[in-house]
Design a protein around this motif. Structure first.
Motif: not given
Length: 187
Positions: A118-120, A164-165, A170-175
């Motif tokens: 996640f963090k990387a 899951g994180a 991914t969904e948030c960054l797509a927007e």
């Protein structure tokens, strides 16, 4: 030779598995320039040598880098810019999987999985945004275990949670990246 547009591609976790196979596939087109990132410099050098033996004009740029060390903007970004300048595709494939019962996880193991899975990804995307071309793509490699409602397996709780994180990110960054014309997806 195919009719694909030449691309500058970055693949993490390229020393073996899916990442290694992706680099090999992209290297079949000599117009592509691929930065292959992994901790194992020797494996990356071997990958480059094998790609060049198949296609002498292949452009594979091995970069040995441990994603847990951070400092992407200061240390990794200059290495990438030296090799390809701007980027068209980033494939976040590196992963850490520790399979064990939930009650047996140590704090260090949890940190290691979150650091890689996640963090990387977060910090690498932040560092590379300035060199991502309009129309570029970020692909995060996920896991079905990280999808709500999918079949789950014993011993995979924290790995699945880290993926899951990544799915929600991914969904948030797509927007968020839509105005910059950067697509973000998860496989």
């Amino acid at each position: 030779h195919n009719d694909l547009i030449p691309m500058n591609i970055i693949v993490t976790g390229a020393s073996r598995g899916v990442g290694n196979a992706l680099v090999r596939e992209f290297a079949k087109d000599s117009d592509h320039h691929i930065v292959a990132i992994a901790r194992d410099q020797a494996a990356l050098n071997k990958l480059k040598k094998e790609c060049i033996s198949s296609l002498p004009e292949a452009h594979v740029h091995p970069v040995g880098y441990d994603l847990t060390q951070g400092a992407f903007s200061a240390l990794l970004l200059p290495e990438i810019e030296k090799r390809i300048g701007k980027a068209d595709i980033l494939i976040n494939n590196a992963r850490q999987l520790i399979h064990k019962p939930f009650s047996d996880f140590t704090s260090e193991e949890i940190d290691r999985m979150l650091d890689i899975n996640f963090k990387a990804v977060v910090f690498l995307i932040q560092a590379l945004l300035p060199i991502m071309n309009p129309g570029s793509h970020i692909v995060n490699i996920g896991s079905m275990g990280g999808v709500q409602g999918s079949v789950k397996f014993a011993g995979m709780s924290l790995y699945s949670a880290s993926k899951g994180a990544l799915a929600i990110l991914t969904e948030c960054l797509a927007e968020e990246f839509r105005p910059a014309e950067i697509s973000v997806n998860m496989l």
